[in-house]
Design a protein around this motif. Structure first.
Motif, PDB file in Angstrom:
ATOM      1  N   TYR A  12     -13.849   8.977  -6.032  1.00 43.45           N
ATOM      2  CA  TYR A  12     -12.443   8.851  -6.599  1.00 43.45           C
ATOM      3  C   TYR A  12     -11.902   7.458  -5.873  1.00 43.45           C
ATOM      4  N   GLU A  13     -11.487   6.537  -6.762  1.00 39.48           N
ATOM      5  CA  GLU A  13     -10.990   5.365  -5.904  1.00 39.48           C
ATOM      6  C   GLU A  13      -9.779   5.549  -4.912  1.00 39.48           C
ATOM      7  N   THR A  14      -9.959   4.963  -3.692  1.00 41.58           N
ATOM      8  CA  THR A  14      -9.002   5.231  -2.599  1.00 41.58           C
ATOM      9  C   THR A  14      -7.471   5.016  -3.019  1.00 41.58           C
ATOM     10  N   ALA A  15      -7.246   4.392  -3.948  1.00 39.14           N
ATOM     11  CA  ALA A  15      -5.812   4.123  -4.553  1.00 39.14           C
ATOM     12  C   ALA A  15      -5.418   5.444  -5.225  1.00 39.14           C
ATOM     13  N   GLU A  16      -6.221   6.380  -5.415  1.00 44.58           N
ATOM     14  CA  GLU A  16      -5.942   7.557  -6.094  1.00 44.58           C
ATOM     15  C   GLU A  16      -5.370   8.655  -5.283  1.00 44.58           C
ATOM     16  N   TYR A  17      -6.030   8.437  -4.029  1.00 44.71           N
ATOM     17  CA  TYR A  17      -5.724   9.513  -3.116  1.00 44.71           C
ATOM     18  C   TYR A  17      -4.498   9.422  -2.575  1.00 44.71           C
ATOM     19  N   ASP A  18      -3.880  10.974  -2.230  1.00 45.46           N
ATOM     20  CA  ASP A  18      -2.651  10.780  -1.257  1.00 45.46           C
ATOM     21  C   ASP A  18      -3.176  10.183   0.114  1.00 45.46           C
ATOM     22  N   LEU A  19      -2.140   9.206   0.623  1.00 46.18           N
ATOM     23  CA  LEU A  19      -2.620   8.207   1.693  1.00 46.18           C
ATOM     24  C   LEU A  19      -3.044   9.005   2.809  1.00 46.18           C
ATOM     25  N   ALA A  20      -2.100   9.988   3.234  1.00 42.84           N
ATOM     26  CA  ALA A  20      -2.283  10.878   4.541  1.00 42.84           C
ATOM     27  C   ALA A  20      -3.751  11.708   4.258  1.00 42.84           C
ATOM     28  N   ILE A  56       0.783  -1.459  -0.019  1.00 40.09           N
ATOM     29  CA  ILE A  56      -0.208  -0.017  -0.008  1.00 40.09           C
ATOM     30  C   ILE A  56       1.013   1.167  -0.018  1.00 40.09           C
ATOM     31  N   GLN A  57       0.923   2.117  -1.049  1.00 43.72           N
ATOM     32  CA  GLN A  57       1.722   3.145  -1.293  1.00 43.72           C
ATOM     33  C   GLN A  57       0.971   4.334  -1.707  1.00 43.72           C
ATOM     34  N   SER A  58       1.441   5.516  -1.074  1.00 42.34           N
ATOM     35  CA  SER A  58       0.611   6.800  -1.850  1.00 42.34           C
ATOM     36  C   SER A  58       1.142   7.250  -3.207  1.00 42.34           C
ATOM     37  N   PRO A  59       0.263   7.290  -4.010  1.00 42.26           N
ATOM     38  CA  PRO A  59       0.583   7.547  -5.303  1.00 42.26           C
ATOM     39  C   PRO A  59       1.118   9.157  -5.718  1.00 42.26           C
ATOM     40  N   GLU A  60       2.125   9.263  -6.531  1.00 45.20           N
ATOM     41  CA  GLU A  60       2.620  10.365  -6.870  1.00 45.20           C
ATOM     42  C   GLU A  60       1.402  11.483  -7.397  1.00 45.20           C
ATOM     43  N   ASN A  61       1.396  12.709  -6.736  1.00 46.22           N
ATOM     44  CA  ASN A  61       0.415  13.570  -6.986  1.00 46.22           C
ATOM     45  C   ASN A  61      -0.854  13.142  -6.738  1.00 46.22           C
ATOM     46  N   GLY A  62      -1.232  12.394  -5.722  1.00 44.45           N
ATOM     47  CA  GLY A  62      -2.360  12.045  -5.015  1.00 44.45           C
ATOM     48  C   GLY A  62      -3.513  12.844  -5.053  1.00 44.45           C
ATOM     49  N   ILE A  63      -4.623  12.555  -4.995  1.00 41.62           N
ATOM     50  CA  ILE A  63      -5.768  13.464  -4.819  1.00 41.62           C
ATOM     51  C   ILE A  63      -5.802  14.117  -3.470  1.00 41.62           C
ATOM     52  N   THR A  64      -5.858  15.506  -2.987  1.00 41.43           N
ATOM     53  CA  THR A  64      -6.055  15.926  -1.992  1.00 41.43           C
ATOM     54  C   THR A  64      -7.257  16.898  -1.653  1.00 41.43           C
ATOM     55  N   PRO A 112      -9.803   3.198   4.959  1.00 38.59           N
ATOM     56  CA  PRO A 112      -8.691   4.068   4.990  1.00 38.59           C
ATOM     57  C   PRO A 112      -7.352   3.294   4.399  1.00 38.59           C
ATOM     58  N   ARG A 113      -7.665   2.381   3.496  1.00 37.36           N
ATOM     59  CA  ARG A 113      -6.666   1.712   2.609  1.00 37.36           C
ATOM     60  C   ARG A 113      -5.769   0.808   3.371  1.00 37.36           C
TER      61      ARG A 113
END
Length: 577
Positions: free
Chosen positions: A396-404, A316-324, A381-382
């Motif tokens: 948005y899918e949870t995987a698209e979000y900035d994890l924090a 489980i990793q936060s994507p680059e430029n994730g949705i905030t 919460p992924r």
């Protein structure tokens, strides 16, 4: 060595100081016997007291300088190794914070603790030896050999005769100690795991009067660790007496041959004394270097374990430029979601689940134990990603979000309330760092915790023991709920969070929650029908499948499984209210 060098090279200034002090120490150690030889062969032989005095002052100056260099070497080594150990532990801790459930299962918590503590310590010990002796001894050895052959080439060959025995011994010991080091660290993992499990389950062990069983189990694991350690330390213990036997044999031969050469007039007494010093430095340096070399397998095992933990890529990793940022707040949609734990794809915990939840709604989940309720909401919460299907929040899918950012939208209250060592106020501010005392008391009021807090002598400044062991289950659960409430999230997740509360407190708490959750989405996992009967929507799960969805009244009519659960908890009159 790659891992150790990566951390060591960060301290170039201290390394340079270490190197200067090491070279200075070598020059001084080898300079003393040279001056001593001159004092004996020139000053004493010719009765030149002024020359003896001059050499004496030079030797005193060198001794003082040597002490300074040795102190500098010790300080630089201590600072480098202490900083490196701190860096390793910090980086390992930060890395473990990114791990998902899969990585914790893969390594094991006890093994990760060992890597942060004992493995980092083993590297520190090795680096201390390397920086103090590993740099000094090769140069000392080569320099001593040069001086040996310059003083007496014929006697120097005795040293070369001893070297093959030393080299063969080092290689054999290194080969034997490597697998023993691996085994020792694995046994230490098991030892820590057993101790952690026993201390965590102490009440259960006592309740079932199984202390003797746990003692026997720990004793067996401890015996395995002791045996592997004894074998390793026994091998290490052989090296020093074997070296001194070889060293003393060489020294006897040299003194014997040296006395013959002195008698024949081919060697001066001072030169023999200096020669013995050079021999001592050469062989002793070789032994110290061998000690460092023999420590390497154990340090290499520890470095490999640390590298393995650092290089593990979290699933489980936060994507680059994730949705905030999102336009809506709290919209949830599960679209044909299937989930199986890693390595068990043949047995999904959740199968083809679809539902929606909107802001202002309370959606509840109920079902038999093991039906997948808690797993389902942990996808939000992924903590896990779905195997198939989509989990969406605000479109948005949870995987698209900035994890924090994703997790900041959620107030999660787990089934097992976990509190941290510190005060009650500090635990609540875990949910909102800048929370005022007024906000804390408001959250405690909502969580029905004010009454028991007011009875505590220090109120919200009361210290909480490790894991909240000085509080009851219901008290811990209410504080965990207050910690989430103080955050004022967009989504509340109550994972069977009311199970430790009595019916009266449960009802009062849910009533107090209504005003603060009017704009939020509330998800409740529960075993008690009384907790969720007022929910806007109830999702009934059975063996990972959705078998019913609707209000309490609708499900009583349309879902046999829900009716069975409700009828087992409520009277006929209560069912129809």
């Amino acid at each position: 060595m790659k891992v150790m060098w990566r951390y060591t090279k960060a301290y170039k200034g201290l390394l340079f100081l270490n190197l200067i002090c090491a070279f200075g120490f070598i020059l001084i150690e080898l300079g003393l016997p040279t001056l001593l030889a001159q004092m004996i062969d020139v000053g004493l032989r010719q009765n030149d007291f002024a020359y003896v005095q001059k050499m004496g002052w030079w030797m005193l100056g060198i001794v003082i300088l040597g002490v300074a260099m040795n102190i500098g070497l010790g300080i630089s080594t201590a600072r480098i190794t202490s900083n490196i150990t701190a860096d390793i532990r910090n980086e390992l801790f930060e890395k473990t914070q990114t791990y998902s459930h899969y990585e914790y299962e893969r390594f094991g918590v006890s093994s990760l603790i060992t890597r942060v503590t004992n493995d980092a310590y083993q590297i520190m010990l090795f680096l201390q030896s390397t920086l103090r002796m590993g740099l000094v001894t090769p140069i000392m050895f080569v320099s001593s050999l040069v001086l040996v052959f310059r003083t007496s080439a014929s006697l120097g060959w005795y040293v070369f005769g001893a070297l093959p025995f030393l080299l063969v011994g080092i290689v054999i010991i290194a080969k034997i100690s490597d697998p023993l080091s691996v085994k020792q660290q694995k046994n230490l993992d098991k030892l820590n795991g057993s101790l952690r499990e026993t201390l965590s389950g102490l009440r259960v062990i006592r309740a079932f009067v199984n202390e003797s069983f746990e003692e026997k189990r720990f004793e067996d694991i401890n015996r395995d660790y002791t045996q592997s350690s004894k074998k390793l330390f026994r091998i290490m213990a052989i090296t020093q007496p074997a070296f001194f036997f070889l060293f003393n044999t060489v020294m006897v031969l040299i003194i014997w041959q040296g006395s013959i050469q002195i008698n024949a007039g081919d060697l001066e007494v001072g030169n023999l004394i200096a020669f013995i010093e050079y021999i001592f430095h050469a062989l002793f340096s070789f032994m110290l270097f061998a000690t460092v070399f023999m420590m390497y397998p154990r340090a290499a095992v520890s470095a490999g374990r640390i590298e393995e933990a650092l290089e593990a890529n979290p699933t489980i990793q936060s994507p680059e430029n994730g949705i905030t940022t999102t336009t809506t707040k709290g919209e949830i949609a599960f679209e044909r979601v299937t989930f199986a734990y890693p390595g068990d794809s043949e047995s999904p915990v959740i199968r083809d689940v679809s539902f929606e939840a909107h802001p202002g709604q309370t959606v509840a989940f109920i079902g038999s134990t093991g039906s997948g309720k808690s797993t389902l909401i942990q996808l939000l919460p992924r903590f896990f990603d779905p195997t198939h299907g989509k989990v969406k929040i605000d479109g948005y899918e949870t995987a698209e979000y900035d994890l924090a950012h994703l997790r900041q939208k959620i107030g999660y209250i787990p089934q097992k309330a976990l509190l941290f060592t510190g005060t009650i106020a500090e635990n609540l501010r875990y949910g909102k760092e800048e929370a005022t005392d007024e906000e804390i008391y408001r959250a405690l009021d909502i969580a029905q915790a004010t009454e028991f807090i007011s009875r505590l002598p220090e109120g919200i400044d009361t210290k909480i023991s490790e894991g909240g062991s000085n509080l009851s289950g219901g008290q811990k659960q209410r504080l965990a709920i207050a910690r989430a409430v103080i955050r004022q999230p967009e989504i509340y997740i109550f994972d069977d969070s009311f199970s430790a509360l009595d019916y009266k407190t449960d009802a009062a708490l849910r009533e107090a929650l209504k005003p603060v959750t009017t704009q939020a989405t509330v998800l409740i996992v529960a075993q008690r029908v009384g907790t969720i009967r007022q929910a806007d929507k109830i999702v009934v799960l059975n063996e990972g499948n959705v078998v019913g969805e609707g209000t309490h009244e609708e499900l009583l009519e349309t879902c046999a499984i829900y009716y069975d659960i409700a009828s087992s908890q409520l009277t006929e009159e209560e069912l129809r209210k």
